[in-house]
Motif scaffolding. Structure first.
Motif, PDB file in Angstrom:
ATOM      1  N   VAL A  12       1.016  -1.400  -0.087  1.00  0.00           N
ATOM      2  CA  VAL A  12       0.054   0.027   0.039  1.00  0.00           C
ATOM      3  C   VAL A  12       0.953   1.254  -0.143  1.00  0.00           C
ATOM      4  N   LEU A  13       0.725   1.987  -0.979  1.00  0.00           N
ATOM      5  CA  LEU A  13       1.499   3.283  -1.191  1.00  0.00           C
ATOM      6  C   LEU A  13       0.352   4.360  -0.373  1.00  0.00           C
ATOM      7  N   VAL A  14       1.322   5.207   0.282  1.00  0.00           N
ATOM      8  CA  VAL A  14       0.711   6.018   1.167  1.00  0.00           C
ATOM      9  C   VAL A  14       1.436   7.403   1.149  1.00  0.00           C
ATOM     10  N   ALA A  15       0.492   8.623   0.909  1.00  0.00           N
ATOM     11  CA  ALA A  15       1.124   9.800   0.835  1.00  0.00           C
ATOM     12  C   ALA A  15       0.047  10.826   1.338  1.00  0.00           C
ATOM     13  N   GLY A  16       0.325  12.245   1.515  1.00  0.00           N
ATOM     14  CA  GLY A  16      -0.362  13.130   1.992  1.00  0.00           C
ATOM     15  C   GLY A  16       0.188  14.419   2.362  1.00  0.00           C
ATOM     16  N   HIS A  17      -0.399  15.492   2.146  1.00  0.00           N
ATOM     17  CA  HIS A  17       0.154  16.821   2.295  1.00  0.00           C
ATOM     18  C   HIS A  17       0.178  17.083   3.637  1.00  0.00           C
ATOM     19  N   PRO A  18       0.894  18.086   4.090  1.00  0.00           N
ATOM     20  CA  PRO A  18       1.602  18.904   3.427  1.00  0.00           C
ATOM     21  C   PRO A  18       2.844  18.478   3.061  1.00  0.00           C
ATOM     22  N   ARG A  19       3.522  19.056   2.142  1.00  0.00           N
ATOM     23  CA  ARG A  19       4.902  18.704   1.517  1.00  0.00           C
ATOM     24  C   ARG A  19       5.917  19.126   2.461  1.00  0.00           C
ATOM     25  N   VAL A  20       6.898  18.636   2.293  1.00  0.00           N
ATOM     26  CA  VAL A  20       8.152  19.100   3.314  1.00  0.00           C
ATOM     27  C   VAL A  20       9.274  19.831   2.663  1.00  0.00           C
ATOM     28  N   THR A  21      10.011  20.367   3.406  1.00  0.00           N
ATOM     29  CA  THR A  21      11.288  21.047   3.061  1.00  0.00           C
ATOM     30  C   THR A  21      12.370  20.149   2.280  1.00  0.00           C
ATOM     31  N   VAL A  22      12.941  20.524   1.235  1.00  0.00           N
ATOM     32  CA  VAL A  22      14.061  19.404   0.595  1.00  0.00           C
ATOM     33  C   VAL A  22      15.259  20.248   0.237  1.00  0.00           C
ATOM     34  N   ASP A  23      16.364  19.773   0.143  1.00  0.00           N
ATOM     35  CA  ASP A  23      17.575  20.446  -0.150  1.00  0.00           C
ATOM     36  C   ASP A  23      17.834  20.462  -1.821  1.00  0.00           C
ATOM     37  N   ALA A  24      17.133  21.307  -2.455  1.00  0.00           N
ATOM     38  CA  ALA A  24      17.367  21.325  -3.784  1.00  0.00           C
ATOM     39  C   ALA A  24      18.769  21.406  -4.356  1.00  0.00           C
ATOM     40  N   GLU A  25      19.506  22.318  -3.700  1.00  0.00           N
ATOM     41  CA  GLU A  25      21.104  22.576  -4.171  1.00  0.00           C
ATOM     42  C   GLU A  25      21.779  21.188  -3.948  1.00  0.00           C
ATOM     43  N   GLY A  26      21.668  20.487  -2.964  1.00  0.00           N
ATOM     44  CA  GLY A  26      22.322  19.290  -2.483  1.00  0.00           C
ATOM     45  C   GLY A  26      21.741  17.935  -3.021  1.00  0.00           C
ATOM     46  N   ARG A  27      20.556  18.293  -3.740  1.00  0.00           N
ATOM     47  CA  ARG A  27      19.917  17.229  -4.216  1.00  0.00           C
ATOM     48  C   ARG A  27      19.585  16.191  -3.140  1.00  0.00           C
ATOM     49  N   ARG A  28      19.284  16.508  -2.033  1.00  0.00           N
ATOM     50  CA  ARG A  28      18.867  15.463  -1.075  1.00  0.00           C
ATOM     51  C   ARG A  28      17.397  15.871  -0.643  1.00  0.00           C
ATOM     52  N   SER A  29      16.760  14.885  -0.059  1.00  0.00           N
ATOM     53  CA  SER A  29      15.539  15.127   0.349  1.00  0.00           C
ATOM     54  C   SER A  29      15.289  13.931   1.383  1.00  0.00           C
ATOM     55  N   ARG A  30      14.824  14.160   2.503  1.00  0.00           N
ATOM     56  CA  ARG A  30      14.539  13.524   3.659  1.00  0.00           C
ATOM     57  C   ARG A  30      13.121  13.478   4.229  1.00  0.00           C
ATOM     58  N   VAL A  31      12.405  12.497   4.508  1.00  0.00           N
ATOM     59  CA  VAL A  31      11.158  12.658   5.359  1.00  0.00           C
ATOM     60  C   VAL A  31      11.375  13.031   6.796  1.00  0.00           C
TER      61      VAL A  31
END
Lengths: 395, 456
Positions: free
Chosen positions: A257-276
């Motif tokens: 089961v895939l689960v998602a939901g807003h709100p969206r979180v901050t990511v590091d676009a410059e470092g191209r890293r994203s963590r939940v």
């Protein structure tokens, strides 16, 4: 230094870039796609996989309906599985305001040719008996569908390559010159690309390229939170989606089961890293357990997010440049780019080959940001955590 | 806030916790198991009368000493058994226990997360009755059970011999030892192995004991398949003479060396380095286990070294954390610990060379053999993902294309084999091979632990 000449150069190998390459190649144009990382590795390849018609911004429905007709035949056309499943979407209303919203939307989308059925609580529970006590009503859109987003870009890329397109991965564009109607793209590798047309499909990283040609777009990055459970016995065919997007889930053929939901979180676009953030995982787990109580017995096995580009009115920048003939923008799809992706590719091919498109795209012109646009924080509050908006560059 | 959070109550974690507690620091010791000991000093539950002295023989002294040390330490620390450390994010370690979540900030974080078995996928390896070597030992120490009546031990690990002897002691029958490493390789490594003469002698003693009991030991075996219909009933292999043979059995324990559990370290931001001898990635630490930013690593999760090295590296990491928290110099015993640790690690390097993971065999894995058992992804699917037009150029893209490593274990078991297979398919086996990036949760997280939203 090797130089490659093409009709069209595309910066960015996400869905937009790969689909545009495919439809341009189908129209006989030579294309080079330059991708800094791997094709479809950023937001195009890590999203939930929704092909959602209902709940969409109404003026975008012609583009979306065109795209859905393309998706319905896409696997046959590309000769590749993208795990397309058209089992509909259910938008569940969790309060009275949401119940009113889906009723209004069902009326509003009818003139565009989208039929959505409104179900009361009794009928909703009869169809999907696992739903929890908080569900008051639902809207049912049988044409809504899903795909496995990880497979879509590679499928478009392979089909484009088969038609002669060049897709170069792990290459970064370092400078773009524009003289006598030609674009010259310099890279960090032994390759220079010269082209008569240029598509800016650089997603969350597209603003500098637009600025290079004197156009502002207040793009900001954010990450939609995704999680997946271990495989569980089959219990639901359609996507279940809270009207406000605060929780949505779907079950794969494998049972996860895939689960998602807003709100969206901050990511590091410059470092191209994203963590939940773990606290956000817990929120979505609790929301899942509220809407589908039997899921409490199961486990989350992975969480991830990606880096998506957003604009403050939650609409993309799509269409010809207002400053530079031959330049076309297609970026910052603001969390809903997957579904319209094939139509966006086809529209870009039409703009370049035919000089225009029958599909209305005027609301998405980059020119709307000529004057600074203030974000409506109240409207965006359920879409993003505050820290995403606090970091947003001013328009 | 605890001064220090230690993850893992094996020899490394307990030694680190003791060093921190001796310095009067507040220590939280988190462990997934219900009882301390890690894998090596795993103990049976209360009420199970298991003769550990008979099972462990010469190893019993170390077992008893460990549990005595832990009993003395227990009142001085905040010990959290049956607690899953599932994520590290923004300076907090995230725990799940007793149906609830907890985020704990730290001043020092010691990760002593140990290792699991490394797997070599061969035909039949997912049949019921086929266990990892560590699994076979865990069942024995935890529950006093054997995995079968007649067991084949196979793979490339010095622990094959120890585990087989333990099975003999507990009344099991050892059908054969199929050691995939050639005898000459072990002889060549002997000078390094002499760095730890007692351990070396114990290993030779185990081999001798097995021979006296009439157990067939095949060196340089090539495992062809685990056979059986619904459950394993034999192992086919080729010996040094190239002739294919079959040994009947009702269970198999496979051990192809160890794989460090590095996910928490990776989520904590530790850099990793590729070790060409183990052909695996390890967290980058200094000689005392410092990984930077208040994170320390000890035990097999930092460098494969066995129980004695784990205890030494745990104490060193604990002392390093004490010195750093107090902005002082490390305790006077540190140089002695470093020397002893260096000797044991040298021995382990010898072992790693003697019992190398048979990466040359990756090319022999048939296309229809499962690599990822959670998702049922075969070697052929991995190879096709690499070979496709615009195909995957590294193992994380293979994962995206195939689901290899996306299942319940999150690539903890299939990851190294998938990385080797990807590198081989790309023709890049010589240099660094890739690795699957860690994603939280490091183990499955029960949805029920999340508090209801209005209560949160």
């Amino acid at each position: 230094m090797s130089t490659r000449r093409a009709d069209v150069a595309i910066v960015g190998g996400g869905l937009t870039g790969c689909a545009a390459a495919y439809y341009l190649a189908r129209r006989g144009r030579s294309v080079v796609v330059l991708e800094r990382g791997f094709v479809g590795a950023q937001s195009s390849g890590v999203n939930f996989g929704n092909l959602r018609l209902q709940g969409r911004y109404l003026p975008q429905l012609p583009l979306a309906l065109r795209a859905q007709a393309m998706w319905e035949g896409l696997e046959a056309e590309l000769g590749d599985s993208v795990e397309f499943v058209q089992a509909g979407h259910v938008h569940v209303a969790l309060n009275a305001a949401q119940a009113q919203e889906i009723e209004r939307h069902a009326v509003d989308c009818r003139p565009y040719g989208l039929e959505v059925e409104i179900l009361d609580r009794r009928e909703t529970i009869r169809r999907w008996p696992f739903l929890g006590a908080g569900v008051l009503a639902a809207s049912w859109s049988p044409r809504d569908a899903v795909v496995n987003s990880r497979l879509v870009c590679p499928a478009f890329a392979r089909a484009a390559i088969a038609l002669g397109a060049a897709i170069v991965e792990e290459i970064e564009v370092t400078a773009i010159e524009h003289a006598s109607g030609r674009f010259t793209l310099r890279t960090d590798r032994d390759l220079v690309v010269e082209a008569g047309c240029l598509i800016n499909a650089a997603g969350a990283w597209a603003a500098p390229l637009a600025r290079r040609f004197g156009e502002e777009a207040p793009v900001f990055p954010a990450g939609p939170v995704q999680m997946v459970t271990e495989p569980v016995p089959a219990f639901v065919a359609p996507v279940i989606h809270a009207v406000d997007g605060s929780i949505l889930f779907r079950q794969t053929a494998r049972g996860n089961v895939l689960v998602a939901g807003h709100p969206r979180v901050t990511v590091d676009a410059e470092g191209r890293r994203s963590r939940v953030p773990p606290a956000k995982m817990a929120v979505n787990m609790a929301r899942l357990a509220a809407v589908a109580p039997h899921m409490r017995a199961h486990h989350i096995i992975r969480a991830w997010t990606g880096i998506e580009g957003y604009l403050p009115d939650m609409l993309p920048a799509l269409g010809p440049s207002g400053t530079t003939p031959g330049l076309f923008h297609a970026f910052a799809f603001s969390g809903h780019g997957l579904q319209i992706g094939p139509a966006v590719g086809a529209v870009l091919a039409e703009l370049i080959v035919d000089g225009g498109t029958p599909t209305p795209i005027a609301p998405f012109s980059i020119g709307r940001f000529r004057e600074p646009v203030a974000a409506d924080r109240d409207r965006l509050r359920h879409e993003f955590y505050d820290d995403v908006l606090d970091r947003r560059p001013s328009a | 806030m605890a001064d220090a959070v230690v993850v893992g109550a094996g020899p490394a974690g307990v030694a680190a916790a003791a060093a921190l507690a001796e310095a009067d620091l507040e220590v939280m010791l988190v462990d997934e198991a219900p009882r301390p000991g890690g894998q090596v000093h795993r103990s049976p539950p209360d009420g199970l009368d298991l003769d550990m002295a008979a099972l462990l023989a010469a190893g019993h002294d170390a077992y008893r000493a460990f549990h005595a040390r832990f009993a003395a330490l227990r009142p001085r620390i905040d010990y959290r058994p049956q607690t899953l450390a599932w994520n590290v994010f923004a300076g907090e370690i995230h725990l799940a226990a007793r149906g609830a979540l907890e985020a704990v900030p730290w001043r020092a974080l010691v990760l002593a997360t140990g290792a699991t078995d490394r797997v070599l996928p061969v035909r039949g390896w997912t049949l019921p009755g086929v266990y990892t070597l560590g699994g076979a030992q865990a069942i024995l120490k935890d529950q006093g059970c054997l995995i079968g009546r007649r067991v084949v031990f196979c793979g490339s690990s010095p622990l094959l011999y120890l585990a087989a002897v333990q099975y003999l002691r507990m009344g099991g029958e050892v059908a054969a030892i199929l050691d995939t490493t050639p005898f000459a390789r072990k002889v060549a490594a002997a000078p390094r192995l002499a760095a730890a003469p007692r351990t070396f002698a114990e290993g030779l003693g185990h081999m001798a004991r097995l021979r006296r009991s009439g157990v067939a030991i095949v060196h340089g075996a090539h495992i062809v398949a685990m056979t059986g219909d619904g459950a394993v009933d034999g192992v086919t292999y080729r010996g040094g003479d190239g002739v294919e043979r079959r040994t009947a059995c009702d269970a198999v324990a496979c051990g192809f060396g160890l794989r460090p559990e590095t996910q928490l370290a990776e989520l904590a931001g530790c850099a990793l380095r590729f070790d060409p001898i183990h052909r695996q990635w390890f967290p980058r630490v200094d000689g005392d286990g410092r990984a930077g930013n208040g994170v320390y690593l000890a035990g097999d999760g930092a460098a494969i070294g066995g129980a004695a090295a784990a205890a030494l590296s745990g104490r060193l990491a604990g002392l390093a954390a004490v010195a750093d928290l107090r902005a002082g110099t490390i305790a006077a015993e540190a140089p002695r610990l470093r020397r002893a640790l260096h000797r044991l690690r040298r021995f382990q390097h010898g072992l790693a060379e003697a019992f190398a993971w048979p990466h040359g065999r990756v090319a022999d894995i048939a296309d229809d053999v499962a690599i990822c058992r959670c998702e049922g992804i075969t070697a052929g699917e991995v190879r096709r993902a690499v070979g496709a037009v615009a195909g995957a150029l590294e193992v994380n893209r293979v994962k995206a294309a195939t689901r290899c490593g996306m299942g319940r274990c999150q690539g903890r078991f299939c990851g190294p084999a998938a990385a080797e297979l990807t590198a081989a398919a790309l023709g890049r086996s010589d240099g660094e091979i890739g690795r699957l990036r860690a994603q939280p949760p490091v183990k499955p997280l029960p949805i029920a632990v999340a508090p209801a939203e209005d209560a949160a």
